[in-house]
Enzyme design. Structure first.
Site, PDB file in Angstrom:
ATOM      1  N   SER A 157       0.845  -1.264  -0.041  1.00  0.00           N
ATOM      2  CA  SER A 157      -0.040  -0.001  -0.010  1.00  0.00           C
ATOM      3  C   SER A 157       1.058   1.217  -0.040  1.00  0.00           C
ATOM      4  CB  SER A 157      -0.818  -0.120   1.267  1.00  0.00           C
ATOM      5  OG  SER A 157      -1.300   1.468   1.409  1.00  0.00           O
ATOM      6  N   TYR A 203      -2.304  -0.701  10.118  1.00  0.00           N
ATOM      7  CA  TYR A 203      -2.347  -1.218   8.765  1.00  0.00           C
ATOM      8  C   TYR A 203      -1.209  -1.006   7.950  1.00  0.00           C
ATOM      9  CZ  TYR A 203      -4.135  -0.938   3.857  1.00  0.00           C
ATOM     10  OH  TYR A 203      -4.268  -1.306   2.416  1.00  0.00           O
TER      11      TYR A 203
HETATM   12  N1  NAD Z   1      -8.580  -0.073  -2.310  1.00  0.00           N
HETATM   13  C1  NAD Z   1      -7.356   0.694  -2.171  1.00  0.00           C
HETATM   14  O1  NAD Z   1      -7.475   1.727  -2.406  1.00  0.00           O
HETATM   15  C2  NAD Z   1      -6.206  -0.139  -1.602  1.00  0.00           C
HETATM   16  C3  NAD Z   1      -4.990   0.945  -1.653  1.00  0.00           C
HETATM   17  C4  NAD Z   1      -3.784   0.139  -0.924  1.00  0.00           C
HETATM   18  C5  NAD Z   1      -3.783  -1.217  -0.962  1.00  0.00           C
HETATM   19  N2  NAD Z   1      -4.831  -1.825  -0.991  1.00  0.00           N
HETATM   20  C6  NAD Z   1      -4.717  -3.314  -0.684  1.00  0.00           C
HETATM   21  O2  NAD Z   1      -5.298  -4.102  -1.863  1.00  0.00           O
HETATM   22  C7  NAD Z   1      -5.927  -5.499  -1.531  1.00  0.00           C
HETATM   23  C8  NAD Z   1      -7.322  -5.340  -1.853  1.00  0.00           C
HETATM   24  O3  NAD Z   1      -8.214  -4.222  -1.691  1.00  0.00           O
HETATM   25  P1  NAD Z   1      -9.574  -3.751  -1.851  1.00  0.00           P
HETATM   26  O4  NAD Z   1      -9.741  -2.435  -2.033  1.00  0.00           O
HETATM   27  O5  NAD Z   1     -10.008  -4.764  -3.025  1.00  0.00           O
HETATM   28  O6  NAD Z   1     -10.247  -4.332  -0.488  1.00  0.00           O
HETATM   29  P2  NAD Z   1     -11.430  -5.255  -0.085  1.00  0.00           P
HETATM   30  O7  NAD Z   1     -11.739  -5.316   1.350  1.00  0.00           O
HETATM   31  O8  NAD Z   1     -12.838  -5.122  -1.135  1.00  0.00           O
HETATM   32  O9  NAD Z   1     -10.904  -6.732  -0.500  1.00  0.00           O
HETATM   33  C9  NAD Z   1     -10.470  -7.708   0.434  1.00  0.00           C
HETATM   34  C10 NAD Z   1     -11.068  -8.839   0.238  1.00  0.00           C
HETATM   35  O10 NAD Z   1     -10.207  -9.785   1.143  1.00  0.00           O
HETATM   36  C11 NAD Z   1     -11.381 -10.324   1.909  1.00  0.00           C
HETATM   37  N3  NAD Z   1     -10.478 -10.922   3.244  1.00  0.00           N
HETATM   38  C12 NAD Z   1     -10.089  -9.996   4.163  1.00  0.00           C
HETATM   39  N4  NAD Z   1      -9.816 -10.669   4.887  1.00  0.00           N
HETATM   40  C13 NAD Z   1      -9.505 -12.124   4.674  1.00  0.00           C
HETATM   41  C14 NAD Z   1      -8.998 -13.413   5.021  1.00  0.00           C
HETATM   42  N5  NAD Z   1      -8.331 -13.308   6.588  1.00  0.00           N
HETATM   43  N6  NAD Z   1      -9.161 -14.384   4.520  1.00  0.00           N
HETATM   44  C15 NAD Z   1      -9.768 -14.456   3.365  1.00  0.00           C
HETATM   45  N7  NAD Z   1     -10.388 -13.358   2.825  1.00  0.00           N
HETATM   46  C16 NAD Z   1     -10.092 -11.977   3.480  1.00  0.00           C
HETATM   47  C17 NAD Z   1     -12.368  -9.435   2.121  1.00  0.00           C
HETATM   48  O11 NAD Z   1     -13.773 -10.126   2.497  1.00  0.00           O
HETATM   49  C18 NAD Z   1     -12.486  -8.635   0.758  1.00  0.00           C
HETATM   50  O12 NAD Z   1     -13.546  -9.310  -0.150  1.00  0.00           O
HETATM   51  C19 NAD Z   1      -6.004  -5.206   0.132  1.00  0.00           C
HETATM   52  O13 NAD Z   1      -4.766  -5.978   0.549  1.00  0.00           O
HETATM   53  C20 NAD Z   1      -5.751  -3.654   0.524  1.00  0.00           C
HETATM   54  O14 NAD Z   1      -5.131  -3.664   1.517  1.00  0.00           O
HETATM   55  C21 NAD Z   1      -6.158  -1.296  -1.705  1.00  0.00           C
END
Ligand code: NAD
Length: 335
Positions: free
Chosen positions: A127, A152
């Site tokens: 991130s 985080y």
């Molecule tokens: N969206 C952003 O702006 C952003 C920015 C930086 C990093 N990220 C990272 O990208 C990745 C995806 O983000 P996103 O926006 O799609 O988030 P999201 O929450 O929509 O997707 C994450 C998914 O992982 C599942 N999940 C969470 N914990 C879990 C576990 N222990 N076991 C199995 N499934 C689990 C959740 O149910 C969810 O569907 C994450 O790692 C997030 O930290 C996202």
């Protein structure tokens, strides 16, 4: 290729799975379908994925050690893309253990699975939040990132460190993906674009943090997915020029890389709100608020390494991206 996508019911995981399926890969998706936000949105994304023959889904928690071992025994994955995590900066202040379970315990289970089944490449979500207290912008992978300002962020930095040890000890090629504020259709209900669009369409006040003095390198989902696919296809190798006297933090003597994936076009929060007002043809009722603990005021990605390695740079303008999100939102929620 057979690809494991964790967090397949999530925002980025859903879009990535669609893209991999469209090009002919077989995708195994896992997700624990937790209720951090509306589970129905996750189920709707999954419904779309299940329409593809080459997609299969298992409800599984990354932290379930035995379940994860079984998963890696049942399949021979060519690639693993770990997107499942407890996301969100603000939530980490009240719910630290959720980050330990999913992002640390869960990530060890991913690393172990890859190690024992000889996965050719693990790419995983890091991130932009790893840049923490840094102010020198644009944020470069060459900068030191030892000052996270939320648990985080620390969990994402920890993932990069843990990945490095597996790249070293077991020659597991790993690539960390530092995403910068991702937005677009099917986006997350806890993030600004969703909350602002909902508030503006319902004519309810929207909370604007740091009195609007925020800058974000908003990155459109299609650009993120293109970057992830290209990086995942490119298996990292040891950097022969890596010098332990002057260690480059973005590569290593072992097959390890980290990349920023961001738009390299920072946008002021108030301009972002204006883009939503334009797309919705409505005026926001703004509730100005102080900055929230753990938040950083400004982000901007240096993407020269991404461009150099995979010949790609995100480019979608915020107005185009916001228009696409608002169209999706209005259709999906019948607003
Ligand atoms: N969206 C952003 O702006 C952003 C920015 C930086 C990093 N990220 C990272 O990208 C990745 C995806 O983000 P996103 O926006 O799609 O988030 P999201 O929450 O929509 O997707 C994450 C998914 O992982 C599942 N999940 C969470 N914990 C879990 C576990 N222990 N076991 C199995 N499934 C689990 C959740 O149910 C969810 O569907 C994450 O790692 C997030 O930290 C996202």
């Amino acid at each position: 290729m057979k690809v494991l996508v964790t967090g397949a019911a999530g925002f980025i995981g859903y879009h990535l799975s669609e893209k991999l399926l469209a090009r002919g890969d077989e995708v195994v998706g896992i997700d624990n379908l937790n209720d951090y936000y509306d589970v129905n949105l996750k189920l709707s994304r999954l419904e779309h994925l299940k329409a593809h023959q080459a997609f299969s889904f298992t409800k599984l928690d990354l932290a379930d050690r035995a379940g994860m071992e079984q998963l890696f025994q049942d399949h021979a994955f060519d690639r693993v893309v770990n997107l499942a995590a407890q996301a969100g900066v603000r939530y980490s202040i009240e719910n630290p253990h959720a980050y330990v379970d999913s992002n640390l315990v869960g990530f060890v289970n991913i690393l172990e699975g890859c190690r024992h089944s000889n996965v050719a490449h693990l790419s995983y979500a890091s991130s932009s939040s790893v840049y923490g207290a840094n102010t020198l912008q644009p944020f470069s992978e060459l900068h030191n990132v030892d000052h996270p300002v939320s648990l985080y962020a620390a969990s994402k930095k920890a993932n990069e460190l843990m990945a490095h040890t597996y790249s070293n000890l077991f020659k597991l090629p790993t690539t960390g993906l530092r995403f910068f504020t991702v937005y677009g259709p099917w986006g997350r209900p806890d993030m600004a674009l969703f909350l602002f669009t909902k508030g503006i369409l319902d004519q309810q006040p929207i909370n604007i943090f740091n009195n609007g003095q925020m800058i974000r390198d908003f990155t459109y989902i299609d650009d993120i997915v293109e970057g992830v696919v290209r990086v995942t296809d490119k298996i990292p190798t040891a950097n022969p020029e890596w010098n332990s006297d002057k260690p480059d933090p973005s590569s290593s003597f072992c097959p390890y890389r980290v990349f920023n994936i961001g738009n390299n076009t920072p946008v002021k929060l108030m301009d972002f709100v204006e883009a939503i007002e334009k797309a919705t043809e409505k005026t926001a009722i703004k509730n100005m608020m102080p900055i929230q603990p753990g938040d950083v005021p400004s982000t901007c990605a240096d993407v020269s390494a991404l461009e150099q390695e995979v010949d790609f740079k995100p480019s979608t303008s915020v107005q185009d991206g916001v228009n696409k999100f608002v169209s999706w939102y209005r259709e999906y929620y019948q607003k």
